[in-house]
Design an enzyme around this catalytic site. Structure first.
Site, short mmCIF file in Angstrom:
data_model
loop_
_atom_site.label_atom_id
_atom_site.label_comp_id
_atom_site.label_asym_id
_atom_site.label_seq_id
_atom_site.Cartn_x
_atom_site.Cartn_y
_atom_site.Cartn_z
N TYR A 521 0.86 -1.18 0.00
CA TYR A 521 0.00 0.00 0.00
C TYR A 521 0.89 1.23 0.00
O TYR A 521 2.00 1.21 0.53
CB TYR A 521 -0.93 0.03 1.21
CG TYR A 521 -0.23 0.18 2.55
CD1 TYR A 521 0.11 1.43 3.07
CD2 TYR A 521 0.11 -0.94 3.30
CE1 TYR A 521 0.76 1.56 4.28
CE2 TYR A 521 0.77 -0.82 4.52
CZ TYR A 521 1.09 0.43 5.00
OH TYR A 521 1.74 0.56 6.20
N CYS A 525 6.34 -1.45 0.69
CA CYS A 525 6.65 -2.57 -0.19
C CYS A 525 7.05 -3.79 0.63
O CYS A 525 7.60 -3.65 1.72
CB CYS A 525 7.80 -2.22 -1.14
SG CYS A 525 7.44 -0.86 -2.27
N TRP A 570 1.36 -14.63 1.96
CA TRP A 570 2.28 -13.52 1.74
C TRP A 570 3.63 -13.97 1.20
O TRP A 570 4.59 -13.22 1.18
CB TRP A 570 2.43 -12.69 3.02
CG TRP A 570 1.17 -11.94 3.34
CD1 TRP A 570 0.01 -11.95 2.63
CD2 TRP A 570 0.96 -11.05 4.44
NE1 TRP A 570 -0.93 -11.13 3.22
CE2 TRP A 570 -0.37 -10.56 4.33
CE3 TRP A 570 1.75 -10.62 5.49
CZ2 TRP A 570 -0.92 -9.67 5.25
CZ3 TRP A 570 1.21 -9.73 6.41
CH2 TRP A 570 -0.10 -9.26 6.29
N CYS A 653 -6.10 -8.22 10.17
CA CYS A 653 -6.07 -6.86 9.61
C CYS A 653 -7.42 -6.47 9.01
O CYS A 653 -7.49 -5.93 7.90
CB CYS A 653 -4.99 -6.76 8.53
SG CYS A 653 -3.33 -6.84 9.19
N HIS A 662 -18.07 -18.08 11.73
CA HIS A 662 -17.95 -19.43 12.30
C HIS A 662 -16.52 -19.93 12.26
O HIS A 662 -16.07 -20.65 13.15
CB HIS A 662 -18.87 -20.39 11.55
CG HIS A 662 -18.52 -20.59 10.11
ND1 HIS A 662 -18.70 -19.61 9.15
CD2 HIS A 662 -17.99 -21.65 9.46
CE1 HIS A 662 -18.30 -20.06 7.96
NE2 HIS A 662 -17.87 -21.30 8.13
N HIS A 704 -1.29 3.05 10.18
CA HIS A 704 -0.82 3.29 8.81
C HIS A 704 -0.57 4.78 8.56
O HIS A 704 -0.05 5.16 7.53
CB HIS A 704 -1.83 2.77 7.80
CG HIS A 704 -2.06 1.29 7.89
ND1 HIS A 704 -3.15 0.76 8.55
CD2 HIS A 704 -1.33 0.25 7.46
CE1 HIS A 704 -3.08 -0.56 8.49
NE2 HIS A 704 -1.99 -0.89 7.84
#
Length: 768
Positions: A521, A525, A570, A653, A662, A704
């Site tokens: 974002y 990076c 990731w 996040c 559930h 952020h």
């Protein structure tokens, strides 16, 4: 002739020049003019790379200084008044929406940022008002950038986010009730005006992305496509190529008859190759098909044989003039170029393809189906050799890992006792107060930390010298937490470069790049490790640092691990083995680490799973339930080996759990911390509705942004949360880790957070 096409190119530059320029500008070390000049230089460089590769259809307006959705928010003047009223320069107003602004008497938080479909990229969420209006910017970015490329002798295809997706991916602002898709009639004239301007400067075709077509759409959104595109097609407008990606569109076929006047449809044949013939059957008599056969989401070389077969299937039905060879999605999600990777093992390097190489791949495939395989024989032979090398490599298979997997039992997924019994032991053992405070894991990674890590990596300092430096950093972080009066400490993670890479470097089955950066974002990076074979843990990974931190702390120390699904999602995963197999291998490695941490005296252990929702299949149904079953089992396998008195935390996040709550409950974590500061506290209602019995730490401020929240602001957030959560259920913590923040703002924000928690602790203690 079959044309080649790229849907979008990475923005950062080969050496992360955009990141460096943005951060220099934010630090007042680069002028506004120099920042904009660097943006322009990068755009031109990226167009030239694609032109040199021989790509026929090159995108423009795929570049963004921060985020492409944010570009549209500003371009359409869908800017909340709290940003527009200050008279900021356009670029500063843009960054204020993306990352907040706290300067010169202006104090505004950023807009909400969420994951782009099931990728690790984050977009800024359009935020609408009840009285929302739209107007086109006087100098629209797509027009400006098309002319930049044209001036350089490169004719491009501008890329826009389509009107239905722009609205469907947005939300009503706090205190507003507008349904975003209801704004379509107000928005469409702005799109028409923009398309007219593009046509006037010479844009013959425009790529218009409607990725929401891969979702299960509510009727109002699905019904919006036909009237929207009826207004966006005309002789005075460019031809439109409607692009979808990250899934199939078969379930939304009833939309396609209303889109047959469009020039072409793009589909993702990497993610869902089985949709090809069905989509061909839905095309209009003159409509073209853009075949996304080069993976825009992973780094493996394209299997040319398989890709060519798919494209030839389309050609047999449509003819060469109605088929385009393309990347499956924008290449935003891949590293820039393999050329800078000098340290990868030679064998492994031959298996990979980054963005620059993928531009060449679409060209080879297009040429092979246009002029015949003989025209690119050398490239096809080299590709086949790489495919065979990977399939037969000893790096890929570890029989010991497979043997251990075969011995996993159902009992290994379950804690010893239910939560009430565990919590009774944890209360006695940990002695935590009401509204306990903690952080999510990392503390600021200073320039000095990066310098010392780089020296150690280059061999300029010894392992002993580096270890002493890390111990000193841990000592400093413990002292700071003492001063802040937090309740559960962390060691700060000074030794870690990245929450996934750090673990990958200590696991067998991974390889790593030197410069394989991908935008997450804004200027953030990440350098995802690459899973090339079966995964195992040869030795403890985090025990030494956590044990040292606990030895010098008077408060409980929290061990910090990245969960199996996040390690998988990731990373760049294997595409030759199902992801459930890779997740279980990671879970077994982490299980060993959790047990070793507990044995070392670490009785609070956080296993982060911020990517759990990201991996959720985009549509409901059997595929989603299957994913949740193996994902939950992987987490439980990694955490269930500890005693009842050891408290297991996890972090997410996001706070939108409604569609898979559930599964969240099934994780059986003792404490969940969730990113929540920019979300409506009403989202916590699901924990009430489902009678969730365990503990929750909704983030009370956004990490952020460099903006410092006031104590009263945090108190207000806690007050909102207490409308949905019980006092003895609530933890107080930031949204996420503090790695990217500066120490000054970190200390100030945490001081306000702790003071707010103490206020409520005393308030409820006095009323007890």
């Amino acid at each position: 002739m079959v044309q080649s096409s790229v849907l979008g190119f990475p923005r950062m530059g080969g050496n992360r020049e955009l990141k460096k320029a943005n951060e220099a500008y934010w630090a007042d070390k680069l002028s506004r003019d120099d920042l904009l000049a660097e943006n322009k230089r990068l755009r031109l460089e990226h167009w030239k790379i694609q032109k040199a590769a021989g790509v026929d259809i090159i995108p423009s307006n795929d570049f963004a200084s921060y985020d492409h959705v944010l570009d549209h928010i500003q371009m359409f003047n869908a800017i909340p008044e709290r940003y527009s009223k200050h008279g900021l320069a356009p670029i500063d107003e843009y960054f204020a929406m993306g990352r907040g602004h706290q300067k010169d008497g202006i104090d505004v938080p950023s807009l909400e940022m969420v994951k782009w479909f099931d990728s690790n990229y984050h977009y800024v969420k359009p935020t609408f008002q009840d009285n929302q209006t739209f107007t086109l910017a006087s100098d629209p970015k797509p027009v400006r950038e098309f002319l930049e490329a044209k001036e350089a002798g490169i004719i491009t295809r501008p890329v826009l986010l389509g009107p239905v997706s722009f609205l469907a991916l947005g939300k009503a602002d706090r205190g507003q009730t507008v349904v975003p898709i209801s704004l379509l009639e107000k928005l469409l004239p702005v799109y028409v005006e923009l398309l007219e301007k593009l046509k006037a400067v010479g844009a013959e075709t425009v790529q218009i992305d409607e990725p929401v077509l891969v979702y299960d759409l509510v009727p109002a959104v699905k019904d919006a496509f036909k009237p929207a595109y009826a207004k966006l097609v005309g002789d005075n407008l460019p031809k439109l190529v409607l692009a979808t990606y990250f899934g199939d569109i078969v379930h939304n076929f009833d939309v396609l008859p209303g889109l047959q006047s469009l020039h072409a449809i793009h589909i993702d044949l990497v993610r869902n190759p089985e949709q090809l013939e069905s989509v061909i059957g839905q095309l209009g008599p003159k409509q073209s098909l853009s075949c996304g056969v080069v993976d825009g989401r992973n780094i493996w070389k394209t299997n040319f044989k398989r890709a060519i077969e798919a494209v030839e299937t389309a050609i047999q039905k449509l003819g060469k003039d109605r088929v385009i060879v393309a990347t499956s999605s924008s290449l935003l999600h891949t590293p820039h170029s393999l050329d800078s990777e000098k340290k990868l093992p030679a064998e492994v390097r031959e298996w990979f393809s980054f963005a620059v190489q993928k531009t060449a791949e679409v060209v080879v495939i297009a040429k092979a189906v246009t002029d015949g395989p003989a025209s690119v024989r050398e490239a096809l032979e080299a590709n086949a050799k790489a495919m065979q090398s990977r399939a037969s490599s000893e790096r890929t298979n570890n029989p010991h890992v497979k043997e251990r997997q075969s011995k996993v039992t159902d009992a290994m997924h379950e804690r010893q006792s239910p939560f009430p019994e565990r919590y009774a032991q944890q209360k006695t053992h940990l002695k935590l107060p009401l509204f306990p405070t903690t952080t999510i894991g990392s503390f600021p990674q200073t320039k000095e930390i990066r310098i010392q890590r780089n020296k150690f990596t280059k061999g300029e300092i010894t392992a002993e010298e580096y270890e002493k430096f890390i111990e000193k950093e841990i000592e400093d972080v413990i002292k700071i937490q003492d001063e802040l009066k937090l309740d559960v400490y962390v060691h700060g993670e000074p030794e870690r470069n990245d929450m996934v890479q750090y673990f990958g470097e200590r696991l067998d089955g991974y390889v790593f790049t030197t410069n394989g950066w991908v935008q997450s974002y804004g200027s953030r990076c990440v350098r995802p490790p690459i899973i090339v074979g079966d995964i195992s843990r040869p030795a403890p990974m985090t025990v030494k640092e956590s044990k040292y931190a606990a030895s010098i702390s008077s408060k409980p120390m929290k061990g910090m691990l990245t969960g199996p699904i996040t390690c998988l999602r990731w990373s760049f995963p294997r595409d030759d083995v199902h992801q459930s197999v890779q997740a279980q291998q990671l879970a077994l490695a982490l299980r060993d680490e959790v047990i070793d941490l507990e044995a070392a005296g670490i009785y609070v252990i956080q296993v982060d799973e911020p990517a759990l929702r990201e991996g959720l299949p985009l549509r409901s149904g059997r595929e989603r339930e299957n994913y949740l079953a193996w994902a939950v089992n992987s987490f439980k396998l990694s955490t269930a080996g500890v005693k009842d008195s050891t408290q297991i935390h996890s972090h997410f996040c996001y706070s939108e759990f409604q569609d898979f709550f559930h599964a969240i409950a099934a994780l059986d974590a003792d404490v969940l911390s969730i990113e929540n500061s920019k979300s409506d506290a009403k989202l916590l209602k699901v924990f009430v509705d489902k009678a969730y019995p365990r503990h929750i730490g909704p983030g009370v401020y956004d990490i952020h942004s460099p903006r410092i929240p006031s104590e009263s602001e945090i108190k207000d957030r806690i007050e909102e949360m207490l409308q949905y959560l019980k006092p003895d259920q609530l933890w107080v913590n930031p949204d996420c880790g503090l790695k990217t923040r500066q120490w000054k703002e970190t200390k100030a924000a945490l001081t306000n957070m702790v003071n707010a928690a103490i206020y409520y602790r005393e308030k409820y203690a006095s009323s007890a």
